[in-house]
Design an enzyme around this catalytic site. Structure first.
Site, PDB file in Angstrom:
ATOM      1  N   ASN A   1      29.297  45.981 -28.515  1.00 52.17           N
ATOM      2  CA  ASN A   1      30.748  45.869 -28.663  1.00 52.17           C
ATOM      3  C   ASN A   1      31.436  47.219 -28.424  1.00 52.17           C
ATOM      4  O   ASN A   1      32.433  47.548 -29.084  1.00 52.17           O
ATOM      5  CB  ASN A   1      31.127  45.287 -30.028  1.00 52.17           C
ATOM      6  CG  ASN A   1      31.224  43.766 -30.009  1.00 52.17           C
ATOM      7  OD1 ASN A   1      31.822  43.185 -29.103  1.00 52.17           O
ATOM      8  ND2 ASN A   1      30.618  43.117 -30.994  1.00 52.17           N
TER       9      ASN A   1
ATOM     10  N   ASP B   1      27.030  45.136 -23.340  1.00 52.93           N
ATOM     11  CA  ASP B   1      25.641  44.849 -23.731  1.00 52.93           C
ATOM     12  C   ASP B   1      24.759  45.906 -23.078  1.00 52.93           C
ATOM     13  O   ASP B   1      24.773  46.065 -21.852  1.00 52.93           O
ATOM     14  CB  ASP B   1      25.254  43.442 -23.275  1.00 52.93           C
ATOM     15  CG  ASP B   1      26.152  42.385 -23.909  1.00 52.93           C
ATOM     16  OD1 ASP B   1      25.827  41.926 -25.020  1.00 52.93           O
ATOM     17  OD2 ASP B   1      27.205  42.068 -23.308  1.00 52.93           O
TER      18      ASP B   1
ATOM     19  N   ASP C   1      24.212  43.666 -28.172  1.00 50.45           N
ATOM     20  CA  ASP C   1      25.662  43.631 -27.967  1.00 50.45           C
ATOM     21  C   ASP C   1      26.246  44.758 -28.809  1.00 50.45           C
ATOM     22  O   ASP C   1      26.330  44.634 -30.026  1.00 50.45           O
ATOM     23  CB  ASP C   1      26.206  42.270 -28.393  1.00 50.45           C
ATOM     24  CG  ASP C   1      27.729  42.184 -28.278  1.00 50.45           C
ATOM     25  OD1 ASP C   1      28.360  43.198 -27.902  1.00 50.45           O
ATOM     26  OD2 ASP C   1      28.282  41.110 -28.572  1.00 50.45           O
TER      27      ASP C   1
ATOM     28  N   GLU D   1      24.184  36.823 -31.983  1.00 49.76           N
ATOM     29  CA  GLU D   1      25.105  35.734 -32.334  1.00 49.76           C
ATOM     30  C   GLU D   1      24.409  34.376 -32.269  1.00 49.76           C
ATOM     31  O   GLU D   1      24.907  33.450 -31.635  1.00 49.76           O
ATOM     32  CB  GLU D   1      26.363  35.748 -31.447  1.00 49.76           C
ATOM     33  CG  GLU D   1      27.441  36.683 -31.957  1.00 49.76           C
ATOM     34  CD  GLU D   1      28.847  36.275 -31.515  1.00 49.76           C
ATOM     35  OE1 GLU D   1      29.216  36.642 -30.383  1.00 49.76           O
ATOM     36  OE2 GLU D   1      29.563  35.605 -32.274  1.00 49.76           O
TER      37      GLU D   1
ATOM     38  N   ASP E   1      29.707  33.548 -23.343  1.00 51.47           N
ATOM     39  CA  ASP E   1      30.653  34.477 -22.706  1.00 51.47           C
ATOM     40  C   ASP E   1      29.966  35.793 -22.305  1.00 51.47           C
ATOM     41  O   ASP E   1      30.557  36.597 -21.591  1.00 51.47           O
ATOM     42  CB  ASP E   1      31.904  34.715 -23.570  1.00 51.47           C
ATOM     43  CG  ASP E   1      31.622  34.870 -25.057  1.00 51.47           C
ATOM     44  OD1 ASP E   1      30.443  34.878 -25.459  1.00 51.47           O
ATOM     45  OD2 ASP E   1      32.589  34.992 -25.828  1.00 51.47           O
TER      46      ASP E   1
END
Length: 260
Positions: free
Chosen positions: A152, A221, A150, A34, A250
């Site tokens: 998710n 993660d 990440d 990101e 975050d």
DNA sequence: ATGTCACCTGCGAGGTGA
């Protein structure tokens, strides 16, 4: 060799934070997700000044991944193979040479998939199937590689503060967890779980509703290791400290140590 | 909890994504 993964939630907003952490932790390789930046605007020079080689796969506004390495890259692959129509920047691979041979680092930002009644959920599951196909190909090389990033995906109920509250979320749906298990079933090792069995070890706390203060976190993660990398695993730890800093991401960094 | 944050467009505040 120390390898870190960290969803930094925007390089523009996080540059000073990231530089501070890199200076202290000094990983040999860092995987960022990101970055929310096009390649041209990624501040590669700031990281080159810290001794890193930089490889970026970005796009405008959202997504985007970057690899930093103190060792030069022998090879870089941008984009997850398998769908030429997929324009989302979520995948970059780098190969470096080490005394024992080579290490391949795969850096992923796996799709979130919410809401589950939209096209985003099937996109997530299809992306995971493409990732599995790429990993099957890499396994034929019989070399050490790590798939960091990440994901998710919350792998088990012990990886979320309140499993019942997350049952209908794309991060914890049975389909997402089954696709994650399919990666493990190829013979990959969840490095954090190989080193730690305590429940409620989190890598993400939402900005909303005081999630950090209440420890309402998720473990999403991960480092998945090929057999040759798992044989070299020394440690894998979550560094939750940066979540308490000013202007935090975050997510927090996860750090892997391999004997190379 | 309607709870926060980052980035976009484009110059003010609403939309998107997480």
């Amino acid at each position: 060799m120390k390898i870190a993964t960290w969803n930094i939630n925007g390089i523009k907003a996080r540059l000073e934070t990231v530089k501070t952490w890199l200076g202290a932790a000094s990983p040999d390789i860092a995987c960022f997700q990101e970055i929310k930046s096009v390649d041209e605007n990624f501040p590669a020079e700031a990281f080159e000044e810290l001794g890193y080689n930089v490889a970026v796969h970005g796009q405008k506004g959202f997504n985007g991944v970057a690899l930093l390495s103190k060792l030069p890259f022998d090879e870089v692959v941008r984009g997850l193979p398998g769908d030429p129509d997929d324009v989302q920047a979520r995948y970059i691979e780098g190969v470096v040479s080490v005394p024992s041979g080579v290490v391949r680092v795969v850096n992923i930002y796996l799709p979130n998939g919410n809401p589950i009644d939209s096209g985003k959920f099937p996109y997530k599951l299809a992306w995971m199937e493409r990732l599995k196909a790429r990993i099957e190909e890499l396994l034929t090389y019989e070399e050490p590689f790590v798939v960091a990033g990440d994901y998710n995906v919350i792998p088990t109920p012990e990886d979320v503060y309140d499993p019942a509250a997350w049952l209908n979320d794309a991060l914890f749906r049975p389909e997402s967890r089954a696709h994650f298990r399919a990666l493990l079933n190829l013979g990959l090792t969840d490095a954090f779980r190989a080193c730690h069995d305590e429940p409620h070890q989190f890598t993400f706390w939402d900005y909303q509703a005081g999630a950090w203060q209440k420890n309402h976190g998720l473990r999403i993660d991960h480092f998945l290791l090929s057999p040759q990398a798992a044989d070299r695993l020394e440690s894998c730890d979550i560094d939750s400290e940066p979540r308490g800093w000013e202007k935090p991401s975050d997510h927090v960094p996860v750090v892997l140590e391999l004997a190379v």
